[in-house]
Design an enzyme around this catalytic site. Structure first.
Site, PDB file in Angstrom:
ATOM      1  N   ARG A   1      83.658 -51.060 -51.973  1.00 14.24           N
ATOM      2  CA  ARG A   1      84.351 -50.251 -50.973  1.00 14.24           C
ATOM      3  C   ARG A   1      85.807 -50.681 -50.764  1.00 14.24           C
ATOM      4  NH1 ARG A   1      81.393 -49.549 -45.937  1.00 14.24           N
ATOM      5  NH2 ARG A   1      83.260 -49.284 -44.704  1.00 14.24           N
TER       6      ARG A   1
ATOM      7  N   ASP B   1      80.021 -56.466 -41.893  1.00 11.85           N
ATOM      8  CA  ASP B   1      78.655 -56.200 -41.437  1.00 11.85           C
ATOM      9  C   ASP B   1      77.673 -57.341 -41.695  1.00 11.85           C
ATOM     10  OD1 ASP B   1      78.886 -53.799 -40.103  1.00 11.85           O
ATOM     11  OD2 ASP B   1      78.762 -52.610 -41.944  1.00 11.85           O
TER      12      ASP B   1
ATOM     13  N   ARG C   1      85.510 -46.210 -54.433  1.00  8.22           N
ATOM     14  CA  ARG C   1      84.533 -45.297 -53.824  1.00  8.22           C
ATOM     15  C   ARG C   1      85.084 -43.881 -53.723  1.00  8.22           C
ATOM     16  NH1 ARG C   1      83.741 -46.847 -47.446  1.00  8.22           N
ATOM     17  NH2 ARG C   1      85.920 -46.812 -46.845  1.00  8.22           N
TER      18      ARG C   1
ATOM     19  N   GLU D   1      65.500 -44.029 -47.049  1.00  8.46           N
ATOM     20  CA  GLU D   1      65.857 -44.268 -48.446  1.00  8.46           C
ATOM     21  C   GLU D   1      64.668 -44.129 -49.383  1.00  8.46           C
ATOM     22  OE1 GLU D   1      66.383 -46.367 -45.914  1.00  8.46           O
ATOM     23  OE2 GLU D   1      68.527 -46.131 -45.548  1.00  8.46           O
TER      24      GLU D   1
ATOM     25  N   PHE E   1      70.378 -51.329 -49.564  1.00  7.96           N
ATOM     26  CA  PHE E   1      69.256 -50.437 -49.232  1.00  7.96           C
ATOM     27  C   PHE E   1      68.827 -49.608 -50.449  1.00  7.96           C
ATOM     28  CE2 PHE E   1      72.016 -50.523 -45.312  1.00  7.96           C
ATOM     29  CZ  PHE E   1      71.348 -51.572 -44.728  1.00  7.96           C
TER      30      PHE E   1
ATOM     31  N   SER F   1      80.926 -43.119 -46.059  1.00  6.90           N
ATOM     32  CA  SER F   1      81.231 -44.366 -46.767  1.00  6.90           C
ATOM     33  C   SER F   1      81.048 -44.212 -48.269  1.00  6.90           C
ATOM     34  CB  SER F   1      80.317 -45.492 -46.273  1.00  6.90           C
ATOM     35  OG  SER F   1      80.670 -45.892 -44.983  1.00  6.90           O
TER      36      SER F   1
END
Lengths: 317, 281
Positions: A166, A116, A9, A57, A82, A36
């Site tokens: 990530r 998450d 990332r 979004e 998303f 992020s």
């Protein structure tokens, strides 16, 4: 841990910044996850070309379409779940039908946002994006390859979806090797088995090849980082002559890389195929990335065992 | 030309757009007559007066942009593009067929003069925002017009975009709400009531101008005022009649996407002819 290269990332964010320096038409849209996604690097350098759209979004994706109509090359950012899911209709209608040069960064892809849990982990983004006509779908295996891909995204026609992990993945892309979108990169040669993978599963396929070697089975390993369009000729060459094929992905087994490989191989004679992926389930919260990958069976051992089972079953009559 | 003569010119053009609508509708084919005819005066004022638009150069980067977020009513835009000569007249009868270039919803890939792909409702304002931001980066003075339906305001994305347009202080975009009070399955207040539309836009940071959307003078005045408002966006709330100009279709949800019988087709033409006679020479 210090490494010679930035992780994926960070490499993405640095490459985005470099594209912004090289091309004034590059614009960036963000849905409040810039720390992020690493789009913040672009924001600091080019605030006038950076559009913070808030947690919206759908609006972000269609706004990018409008920017593309004026000749800009918009890069839009959110978590993969998303970016591909929440904005699917906007990507379909506003972006993919008119073939606009919108680049969709699906960050924290797959299970890489391990803590998450299922709402933030993407197990279906590749299936969604792959089903859209005109969309290119990319899944780099490390930060080196992600940076190489980004260099192609000024000129590559039409919309692109890029999966960005990530976590700190091992660096596997040969730095001296040229890159182009569509390339199938061979990372290990072998004669008995072909292990095909994208993203985090490439490293696991290489480790599976080592496990197979201990059992006297010779495996070749390929990185299929361009999930769509999949180069049929290169794929046929990659699997020519082997006795088993295992495709591994950090995604639902429905609709992802495994499906893409099977669709591409369909009528041609080929060795039996097994898929390693998530068995039609949503993710879970876990304490680290390795743990969640192991929980879903996305392991080198699972890949090597699948290959052994295909070989032991022998060719179909 | 005097102002009165100009108004009459635009009224005649709106009437011609309605003739074109009936040519596209034909007999026995489904088409969005109601929400197209409620826009006839607004579309005539935009394309034939308010917009900077050269039909001989419809790709001019400095042109104003016309986005029909309520894309199902694209028939009225096709009518205008035919009258401007951007789309050949013989396309009218081939609308929504494999033999023609006029799709059921706006598709810039198929049809000259169409600026985007809209019709999945709620997206046009966002696309318009992107165009306005891109034009601003290029220091072009082009204006972007986005036409929305009142039923379409149920789409959440409209309000995401409304917030963003205001946050970016985009004053080169004008929203137009075709407030015709009828949507696909009935009156909007019965389907899902959306009260206080002007106050909603104002609360989102817009200047709202409420007008009669069939009154040429009011439309031209509102378009002019909206374009001169600086530092924030403006939306024109245009009170209209769905199916305007066709007595059997006015305020009738059946003609949201209806079929004309042979008799209705004849009646539509005779009502338009009567209107033409009323407008004089």
């Amino acid at each position: 841990m210090t490494t010679p290269h930035p992780n994926m990332r960070e490499a993405y964010g640095m490459a985005l910044l470099a594209l912004g320096k090289a091309n004034p038409d590059v614009v960036v849209l963000e849905a409040d996850l810039g720390k992020s996604t690493r789009s913040v690097l672009f924001q600091e350098a080019f605030p006038e070309r950076y559009f913070q759209m808030g947690i919206a979004e759908q609006n972000m994706a269609a706004t990018a379409a409008g920017l593309a109509f004026t000749g800009k090359i918009p890069f839009i950012h959110s978590f993969a779940v998303f970016a591909a899911g929440r904005a699917f209709d906007q990507l379909r209608n506003a972006v993919c039908i008119p073939k606009l040069k919108v680049r969709v960064c699906g960050s924290s892809c797959g299970l890489s946002d391990f803590g998450d849990g299922k709402t933030h982990q993407s197990v279906e983004d590749v299936a969604l994006m792959r089903s859209l006509p005109n969309m290119t779908v990319l899944s780099p295996m490390d930060g080196i390859e992600a940076a190489r891909m980004m260099e192609c995204l000024i000129d590559w026609p039409g919309p692109v979806y890029i999966r960005v992990n990530r976590s700190n993945l091992p660096f596997l892309y040969p730095t001296s090797e040229p890159y182009h979108i569509g390339k199938i990169t061979r990372l290990r040669d072998g004669s008995d088995v072909a292990l095909l993978a994208a993203g985090v599963m490439v490293d696991r396929s290489l480790k599976a090849a080592a496990l197979l070697a201990e059992k006297g089975v010779s495996a070749r390993v390929f990185n299929l980082s361009t999930i769509k369009p999949l180069d049929r000729e290169a794929l046929m060459a990659a699997v020519a002559g082997v006795r088993a094929i295992v495709v591994s992905e950090e995604h639902n087994m429905i609709g992802g890389l495994g499906s893409a490989v099977l669709e591409t191989l369909r009528a041609a004679p080929h060795a039996p195929v097994e898929l390693i992926g998530i068995a039609d389930r949503f993710g879970l919260s876990a304490s680290d990335y390795e743990e969640i990958l192991n929980h879903f069976g996305l392991t080198a051992r699972a890949i090597s065992e699948a290959a052994m089972q295909l070989i032991e079953a022998g060719p179909a009559d | 030309m005097t102002e009165a003569a100009n108004v009459k010119r635009l009224e005649r053009l709106a009437l011609q757009l309605r003739f074109d609508l009936i040519e596209m509708m034909g007999v026995g084919k489904a088409g969005h007559l109601g929400g197209s005819s409620s826009l006839a005066e607004i579309v005539a004022c935009l394309y034939f007066q308010a917009m900077r638009y050269d039909p001989r150069n419809p790709k001019d980067p400095d042109r104003d942009r016309f986005l029909l977020s309520k894309g199902h009513c694209v028939l009225i835009q096709y009518a205008a593009l035919v009258e401007l000569g951007v789309v050949p007249r013989d396309e009218l009868k081939k609308v929504k067929t494999l033999q023609g270039h006029l799709q059921g919803h706006p598709d810039c890939d198929h049809t000259p003069g169409i600026e985007a792909v809209t019709g999945s409702l709620g997206m046009g304002l966002s696309i318009g925002l992107g165009m306005a931001l891109g034009l601003r980066l290029d220091r072009r003075s082009s204006h972007v017009y986005v036409i929305m339906g009142d039923g379409e305001l149920s789409e959440g994305q409209i309000w995401e975009a409304a917030m963003a347009v205001a946050a970016y202080k985009v004053d080169t975009l004008t929203g137009i709400v075709d407030l015709n009070h009828v949507q696909a399955t009935g009156p909007t207040r019965e389907v899902l009531d959306i009260p206080d539309i002007a106050r909603k836009w104002e609360a989102f940071g817009w200047e709202a101008l409420s007008i009669d959307g069939h009154d040429i003078v009011q439309i031209l005045d509102a378009l002019d005022r909206a374009r001169r408002i600086k530092g924030r966006p403006a939306v024109i709330i245009a009170e209209t009649v769905k199916g305007k100009g066709f007595s059997f279709a006015e305020n009738n949800a059946a003609f949201h996407n209806g079929i004309l019988t042979d008799e209705q087709h004849r009646q539509a033409l005779s009502e338009l002819e009567a209107r033409r006679a009323g407008l004089g020479d």
